[in-house]
Design a protein around this motif. Structure first.
Motif, PDB file in Angstrom:
ATOM      1  N   TYR A 147       0.609  -1.247  -0.379  1.00  7.35           N
ATOM      2  CA  TYR A 147       0.544  -0.096  -0.479  1.00  7.35           C
ATOM      3  C   TYR A 147       0.683   1.465   0.104  1.00  7.35           C
ATOM      4  CZ  TYR A 147      -4.174   2.830   0.960  1.00  7.35           C
ATOM      5  OH  TYR A 147      -4.922   4.054   1.032  1.00  7.35           O
ATOM      6  N   ARG A 148       0.565   2.274  -1.084  1.00  3.08           N
ATOM      7  CA  ARG A 148       0.179   2.926  -0.682  1.00  3.08           C
ATOM      8  C   ARG A 148       0.127   4.614  -0.620  1.00  3.08           C
ATOM      9  NH1 ARG A 148       3.939   4.444  -6.388  1.00  3.08           N
ATOM     10  NH2 ARG A 148       2.244   3.708  -6.970  1.00  3.08           N
ATOM     11  N   HIS A 149      -0.057   5.626   0.735  1.00  2.00           N
ATOM     12  CA  HIS A 149      -0.605   6.610   0.742  1.00  2.00           C
ATOM     13  C   HIS A 149      -0.864   7.918  -0.587  1.00  2.00           C
ATOM     14  CE1 HIS A 149      -1.537   5.505   4.976  1.00  2.00           C
ATOM     15  NE2 HIS A 149      -0.941   4.822   4.978  1.00  2.00           N
ATOM     16  N   SER A 150      -2.202   8.322  -0.697  1.00  2.51           N
ATOM     17  CA  SER A 150      -2.365   9.334  -1.219  1.00  2.51           C
ATOM     18  C   SER A 150      -3.496   9.973  -1.173  1.00  2.51           C
ATOM     19  CB  SER A 150      -2.637   8.559  -3.125  1.00  2.51           C
ATOM     20  OG  SER A 150      -3.654   7.950  -3.358  1.00  2.51           O
ATOM     21  N   LYS A 200       7.216  10.622   7.985  1.00  3.89           N
ATOM     22  CA  LYS A 200       7.854  12.292   8.331  1.00  3.89           C
ATOM     23  C   LYS A 200       6.058  12.598   8.718  1.00  3.89           C
ATOM     24  CE  LYS A 200       7.504  16.588   5.834  1.00  3.89           C
ATOM     25  NZ  LYS A 200       7.158  17.247   4.170  1.00  3.89           N
ATOM     26  N   TYR A 201       5.067  12.040   7.946  1.00  2.08           N
ATOM     27  CA  TYR A 201       3.940  12.120   9.038  1.00  2.08           C
ATOM     28  C   TYR A 201       3.834  10.892  10.063  1.00  2.08           C
ATOM     29  CZ  TYR A 201       4.171  15.206   4.708  1.00  2.08           C
ATOM     30  OH  TYR A 201       3.855  15.724   3.778  1.00  2.08           O
ATOM     31  N   GLY A 202       4.457  10.255  10.621  1.00  2.00           N
ATOM     32  CA  GLY A 202       4.289   9.663  11.563  1.00  2.00           C
ATOM     33  C   GLY A 202       3.491   7.947  11.324  1.00  2.00           C
ATOM     34  N   LEU A 203       4.023   7.710   9.466  1.00  2.00           N
ATOM     35  CA  LEU A 203       2.884   6.516   9.344  1.00  2.00           C
ATOM     36  C   LEU A 203       4.121   5.227   8.835  1.00  2.00           C
ATOM     37  CD1 LEU A 203       1.004   9.138   6.946  1.00  2.00           C
ATOM     38  CD2 LEU A 203       0.564   7.926   8.517  1.00  2.00           C
ATOM     39  N   LYS A 204       3.537   4.193   8.492  1.00  2.42           N
ATOM     40  CA  LYS A 204       4.366   2.840   8.096  1.00  2.42           C
ATOM     41  C   LYS A 204       4.170   2.905   6.611  1.00  2.42           C
ATOM     42  CE  LYS A 204       3.839  -2.210   8.089  1.00  2.42           C
ATOM     43  NZ  LYS A 204       3.174  -3.134   8.584  1.00  2.42           N
ATOM     44  N   TYR A 205       3.585   3.307   5.882  1.00  2.00           N
ATOM     45  CA  TYR A 205       3.761   3.391   4.295  1.00  2.00           C
ATOM     46  C   TYR A 205       3.715   4.569   4.020  1.00  2.00           C
ATOM     47  CZ  TYR A 205       0.217  -1.375   4.781  1.00  2.00           C
ATOM     48  OH  TYR A 205      -0.013  -2.041   5.519  1.00  2.00           O
ATOM     49  N   ASP A 206       3.778   4.279   2.662  1.00  2.85           N
ATOM     50  CA  ASP A 206       5.093   5.999   2.066  1.00  2.85           C
ATOM     51  C   ASP A 206       3.739   6.595   1.590  1.00  2.85           C
ATOM     52  OD1 ASP A 206       7.546   5.359   2.187  1.00  2.85           O
ATOM     53  OD2 ASP A 206       8.221   4.570  -0.315  1.00  2.85           O
ATOM     54  N   VAL A 207       4.314   7.955   1.067  1.00  2.00           N
ATOM     55  CA  VAL A 207       3.136   8.671   1.122  1.00  2.00           C
ATOM     56  C   VAL A 207       3.491   9.346  -0.366  1.00  2.00           C
ATOM     57  CG1 VAL A 207       1.391  10.976   1.151  1.00  2.00           C
ATOM     58  CG2 VAL A 207       2.688  10.192   2.985  1.00  2.00           C
ATOM     59  N   ILE A 208       2.202   9.477  -1.746  1.00  2.00           N
ATOM     60  CA  ILE A 208       2.502   9.886  -2.842  1.00  2.00           C
ATOM     61  C   ILE A 208       2.110  10.866  -3.477  1.00  2.00           C
ATOM     62  CG2 ILE A 208       1.023   7.442  -3.594  1.00  2.00           C
ATOM     63  CD1 ILE A 208       2.987   7.558  -6.617  1.00  2.00           C
ATOM     64  N   ASP A 266       2.354  20.895   1.150  1.00  2.00           N
ATOM     65  CA  ASP A 266       3.985  19.655   1.921  1.00  2.00           C
ATOM     66  C   ASP A 266       4.533  19.181   1.617  1.00  2.00           C
ATOM     67  OD1 ASP A 266       3.327  20.194   4.661  1.00  2.00           O
ATOM     68  OD2 ASP A 266       3.849  17.873   5.099  1.00  2.00           O
ATOM     69  N   LEU A 267       4.335  18.188   0.632  1.00  2.00           N
ATOM     70  CA  LEU A 267       4.545  16.732  -0.479  1.00  2.00           C
ATOM     71  C   LEU A 267       5.995  17.832  -1.138  1.00  2.00           C
ATOM     72  CD1 LEU A 267       2.803  14.481  -1.213  1.00  2.00           C
ATOM     73  CD2 LEU A 267       4.168  14.040  -0.157  1.00  2.00           C
ATOM     74  N   PHE A 268       5.777  19.266  -2.052  1.00  2.00           N
ATOM     75  CA  PHE A 268       6.409  18.775  -3.067  1.00  2.00           C
ATOM     76  C   PHE A 268       6.974  20.935  -2.639  1.00  2.00           C
ATOM     77  CE2 PHE A 268       3.829  16.790  -5.516  1.00  2.00           C
ATOM     78  CZ  PHE A 268       4.520  16.017  -6.080  1.00  2.00           C
ATOM     79  N   GLY A 269       6.331  21.495  -1.549  1.00  2.00           N
ATOM     80  CA  GLY A 269       7.542  22.713  -0.753  1.00  2.00           C
ATOM     81  C   GLY A 269       6.988  24.293  -2.216  1.00  2.00           C
TER      82      GLY A 269
END
Length: 253
Positions: free
Chosen positions: A5-8, A116-124, A171-174
């Motif tokens: 899983y990847r968060h989006s 970065k967000y206290g999550l196990k899975y990556d964020v995309i 937040d992701l791309f600044g």
């Protein structure tokens, strides 16, 4: 239960709006067929990007290219209203995006660790049109509701899910983000200044991870949520309701 899983923002907004719809898509591999409105949005973005990249400003040429893409690339019917609307909206995108200057990237994708967000899975995240100073997410719609006074109905726009998405992308791309809604007859642009819904999205991601952690099987996840199909997520996808009912009937018997 093994889940890759990847968060989006899209997945998480689906979970917020309708957990059962998220379940069938993410855990049971149901793939929703794009309806005419989805095809219209994809077409309008692609046609606008092509026009901007090739410095095409003529409305008729942009609209013609969009109609061709709607039928050939996105497998839409030429008789659909959305086929005609996609051309009109593509031109509106081009017209409104011109003020932001040169396009730096289109549909740029970025994946980071969830730590970065206290999550196990990556964020995309995947943007639409990125410029030097701002990222603009384009939204094609059939209608923009305005009140009698003339301003856009705040109950409709900006949509909460869209704001959450853009807060994550910022937040992701600044970089600052904006929303550009266009219909065949209207347009509305919204910035994210003083809007901060990032925590809502991140907390929902944490809920997802907690559910995936405590449940041993996919059926266990199904047992947590009643099947309710009256959310807008289910509109235009009758096969999704049938698919879901079969799963819930089997698990809950």
């Amino acid at each position: 239960m093994k889940v890759e899983y990847r968060h989006s923002a899209s997945k998480t907004n689906t979970f917020i709006d309708s957990p059962p719809f998220w379940i069938i898509n993410e855990l049971f591999d149901f793939e929703s067929e794009p309806n005419a409105r989805m095809k219209m949005g994809l077409t309008a973005e692609d046609a606008a990007h092509y026009a901007i990249s090739n410095q095409i400003n003529d409305e008729n040429n942009i609209a013609k290219d969009a109609r061709i893409q709607y039928v050939n690339k996105h497998q839409g019917a030429q008789t659909d209203d959305e086929c005609e609307w996609s051309g009109i909206i593509a031109y509106k995108f081009v017209e409104n995006l011109a003020e932001f200057g040169e396009v730096v990237s289109f549909q740029n994708e970025k994946q980071i660790s969830g730590e970065k967000y206290g999550l196990k899975y990556d964020v995309i995240g995947k943007t639409d049109f990125e410029f030097k100073d701002v990222i603009v997410d384009t939204k094609a719609t059939a209608y923009i509701r305005r009140l009698k006074a003339g301003h856009v109905d705040p109950k409709w726009y900006p949509k909460a899910a869209d704001v959450r998405q853009q807060c994550l992308y910022r937040d992701l791309f600044g970089k600052e983000t904006m929303l550009l809604y266009c219909s065949p007859k209207d347009q509305y642009c919204v910035d994210m200044v003083e809007r901060d819904e990032l925590n809502v999205l991140i907390n929902a991601m944490k809920h997802i991870e907690h559910i995936l952690e405590i449940c041993k099987t996919k059926d266990d996840v199904v047992r947590i949520f009643p099947l309710i199909c009256d959310n807008f997520r289910w509109k235009g996808t009758p096969t999704a309701k049938v698919f879901a009912k079969e799963i819930w009937t089997k698990v809950m018997k």
